[in-house]
Design a protein around this motif. Structure first.
Motif, PDB file in Angstrom:
ATOM      1  N   THR A  48       0.847  -1.192   0.000  1.00  0.00           N
ATOM      2  CA  THR A  48       0.000   0.000   0.000  1.00  0.00           C
ATOM      3  C   THR A  48       0.883   1.242   0.000  1.00  0.00           C
ATOM      4  O   THR A  48       2.053   1.182   0.396  1.00  0.00           O
ATOM      5  N   SER A  50       1.718   4.475   1.824  1.00  0.00           N
ATOM      6  CA  SER A  50       1.489   5.119   3.115  1.00  0.00           C
ATOM      7  C   SER A  50       0.939   6.525   2.924  1.00  0.00           C
ATOM      8  O   SER A  50       0.057   6.974   3.650  1.00  0.00           O
ATOM      9  N   LYS A  51       1.476   7.199   1.919  1.00  0.00           N
ATOM     10  CA  LYS A  51       0.985   8.537   1.570  1.00  0.00           C
ATOM     11  C   LYS A  51       1.565   8.902   0.207  1.00  0.00           C
ATOM     12  O   LYS A  51       2.536   8.306  -0.256  1.00  0.00           O
ATOM     13  N   THR A  88      -4.914   6.126  -5.615  1.00  0.00           N
ATOM     14  CA  THR A  88      -4.802   7.038  -4.485  1.00  0.00           C
ATOM     15  C   THR A  88      -4.395   6.219  -3.267  1.00  0.00           C
ATOM     16  O   THR A  88      -4.512   4.990  -3.267  1.00  0.00           O
ATOM     17  N   ALA A  89      -3.912   6.891  -2.238  1.00  0.00           N
ATOM     18  CA  ALA A  89      -3.449   6.164  -1.060  1.00  0.00           C
ATOM     19  C   ALA A  89      -4.612   5.499  -0.323  1.00  0.00           C
ATOM     20  O   ALA A  89      -4.462   4.410   0.231  1.00  0.00           O
ATOM     21  N   SER A  90      -5.781   6.137  -0.319  1.00  0.00           N
ATOM     22  CA  SER A  90      -6.926   5.625   0.439  1.00  0.00           C
ATOM     23  C   SER A  90      -8.169   5.555  -0.437  1.00  0.00           C
ATOM     24  O   SER A  90      -8.297   6.298  -1.414  1.00  0.00           O
ATOM     25  N   ASP A  91      -9.079   4.664  -0.064  1.00  0.00           N
ATOM     26  CA  ASP A  91     -10.319   4.538  -0.820  1.00  0.00           C
ATOM     27  C   ASP A  91     -11.338   5.573  -0.338  1.00  0.00           C
ATOM     28  O   ASP A  91     -11.020   6.484   0.446  1.00  0.00           O
ATOM     29  N   GLY A  94     -11.458   5.953   3.377  1.00  0.00           N
ATOM     30  CA  GLY A  94     -10.208   6.189   4.094  1.00  0.00           C
ATOM     31  C   GLY A  94      -9.364   4.957   4.330  1.00  0.00           C
ATOM     32  O   GLY A  94      -8.343   5.024   5.020  1.00  0.00           O
ATOM     33  N   ILE A  95      -9.761   3.807   3.775  1.00  0.00           N
ATOM     34  CA  ILE A  95      -8.979   2.572   3.914  1.00  0.00           C
ATOM     35  C   ILE A  95      -7.847   2.580   2.891  1.00  0.00           C
ATOM     36  O   ILE A  95      -8.049   2.917   1.719  1.00  0.00           O
ATOM     37  N   ARG A  96      -6.658   2.188   3.327  1.00  0.00           N
ATOM     38  CA  ARG A  96      -5.519   2.136   2.399  1.00  0.00           C
ATOM     39  C   ARG A  96      -5.783   1.150   1.267  1.00  0.00           C
ATOM     40  O   ARG A  96      -6.289   0.049   1.493  1.00  0.00           O
ATOM     41  N   VAL A  97      -5.407   1.559   0.053  1.00  0.00           N
ATOM     42  CA  VAL A  97      -5.687   0.757  -1.136  1.00  0.00           C
ATOM     43  C   VAL A  97      -4.512  -0.169  -1.440  1.00  0.00           C
ATOM     44  O   VAL A  97      -3.408   0.311  -1.714  1.00  0.00           O
ATOM     45  N   LYS A 337      -2.629  -1.607  10.717  1.00  0.00           N
ATOM     46  CA  LYS A 337      -2.916  -2.187   9.405  1.00  0.00           C
ATOM     47  C   LYS A 337      -4.181  -3.038   9.518  1.00  0.00           C
ATOM     48  O   LYS A 337      -4.433  -3.661  10.546  1.00  0.00           O
TER      49      LYS A 337
END
Length: 408
Positions: A48, A50-51, A88-91, A94-97, A337
């Motif tokens: 994933t 992180s940012k 994108t970093a999050s869906d 806000g969950i990491r993709v 995580k």
């Protein structure tokens, strides 16, 4: 034993494949796992972001073809976003993709985590930056000139992923070969300096270029070596006439006035003299923030160097989120995580993602209620490569089509 005094300091293909570029804690971990009978433990790991770099709204996923080369021959299953996919970093919630997942015995790829993340971080960073630059430039030409701003062993890698991101051409010879295209470039200041020093007239360099270099290479003159940019541009137009495709302005910042005003003046005076089709290419400190004003001033193309080749890497991490125990998958992950095997879905209308646990029903788009498509595709299955990324040109077209729908 490597003799580092007799070789360039870089890792070879075989050294990377063997895991010799790993972080030392993985070699120590192998010894511990082997001693405790856990080296064959089957794990599910996800990658994933992180940012994203500051101010970035999106990234372009790249480096997959390098990861496939890295893991080829290992008894694992690899699923991933396609190369060139926007992420994108999050869906939406806000969950990491997850952009990639690997399943298999931990001992098959333990030491390869470090180079794997390096490939993805660097390739995605370069491709994303190139896409941002191309987005800002629109229909204007973008050329990658950044090989000299990085380790020379990386030149083909940089040019390959700059092109995938949207660059219209690349200058490094080996990079162009990797892409199967012709290298693009103009001329260095040293050419004019040598002609002035030994022939008495630097404009003779332009004539020599026209006489010697293949006719299908655009005649773009570097027009700022000794005289004012406007004066040298006029000279080049008078000397080469209709053969002149464009002039490149690369004036160092210490001698440069308002660059936009210089471009306007060059364009205006060329047009006033009847040279309305001559392009103005600019280089030197160009990035996506500077480009809009330069386009407005009349620039027709950009030579972009360090902005792309030293692009900020994407901060990817790789984590265990499930292990196989007694024939079934057990969700487990470190604090912070989310555990479990996951699927990623995208709404093509809204361009938003939703991450779910694997095995559930495909979700509806939380914004428009429409259908969503799964993003992760299988590239290696139980050790066999079953799919390869498409050629660079095809990926590039995909990226260019995608960024049309996005904002910087």
């Amino acid at each position: 034993m490597n003799n580092w005094n007799e070789r360039f300091i870089y890792a070879t293909f075989d050294e990377i494949k063997e895991g010799l570029t790993t972080d030392v804690y993985f070699t120590r971990t192998r010894r511990i796992l082997e001693k405790n009978g856990l080296i064959d433990a089957v794990v599910h790991m996800e990658v994933t972001a992180s940012k994203l770099p500051e101010s970035y709204r999106w990234g372009v996923f790249a480096g997959l073809r390098e990861v496939i080369k890295l893991l080829k021959g290992r008894k694992i299953t690899l699923r991933s976003l396609p190369e060139g996919e926007i992420f994108t970093a999050s869906d939406f919630s806000g969950i990491r993709v997850p952009v990639m997942t690997i399943e298999g015995p931990i001992g098959e790829f333990l030491e390869l985590e470090t180079p794997l993340l390096g490939f993805l971080a660097s390739a995605s960073g370069i491709t994303t930056k190139a896409a941002r630059v191309k987005k800002a430039a629109g229909e204007k030409i973008v050329l990658s000139f950044g090989a000299r701003r990085q380790h020379p062993a990386l030149a083909p890698f940089i040019e390959f992923y700059a092109y995938i991101g949207g660059a219209d051409g690349v200058s490094a010879v080996l990079g162009a070969q990797a892409l199967g295209i012709r290298a693009t470039g103009t001329m260095p200041h040293s050419l004019m300096i040598l002609f002035r020093a030994y022939k008495g007239d630097h404009t003779l360099a332009w004539i020599a270029f026209d006489e010697i270099i293949e006719k299908d290479v655009p005649r773009i003159v570097l027009a700022d070596t000794f005289f004012d940019e406007v004066e040298e541009s006029m000279l080049a137009a008078d000397i080469l006439g209709e053969k002149l495709y464009g002039v490149r302005l690369d004036t160092p910042g210490s001698r440069r006035g308002n660059f936009e005003d210089i471009i306007r003046e060059v364009k205006w005076k060329l047009k006033a003299r009847g040279f309305k089709d001559i392009k103005v290419i600019v280089s030197g400190g160009i990035d996506e923030e500077r480009i809009p004003a330069l386009v407005k001033a009349g620039a027709d193309g950009f030579g972009v160097g360090a902005s792309i080749s030293t692009a900020p890497p994407i901060d990817f991490s790789m984590d265990i989120t499930a292990v196989q125990k007694d024939g079934r998958w057990v969700p487990v992950a470190k604090r912070g995580k989310l555990s479990g095997r996951k699927e990623v879905y995208r709404c093509n209308n809204c361009l938003i993602d939703v991450v779910t646990l694997e095995g559930g029903e495909p979700p509806k788009c939380p914004k428009c209620g429409g259908e969503m498509r799964p993003l992760l595709e299988t590239y290696i299955k139980e050790g066999v490569v079953i799919k390869e990324p498409p050629p660079a040109e095809e990926v590039r077209k995909r990226v260019l089509a995608s960024i049309q729908k996005l904002e910087l």
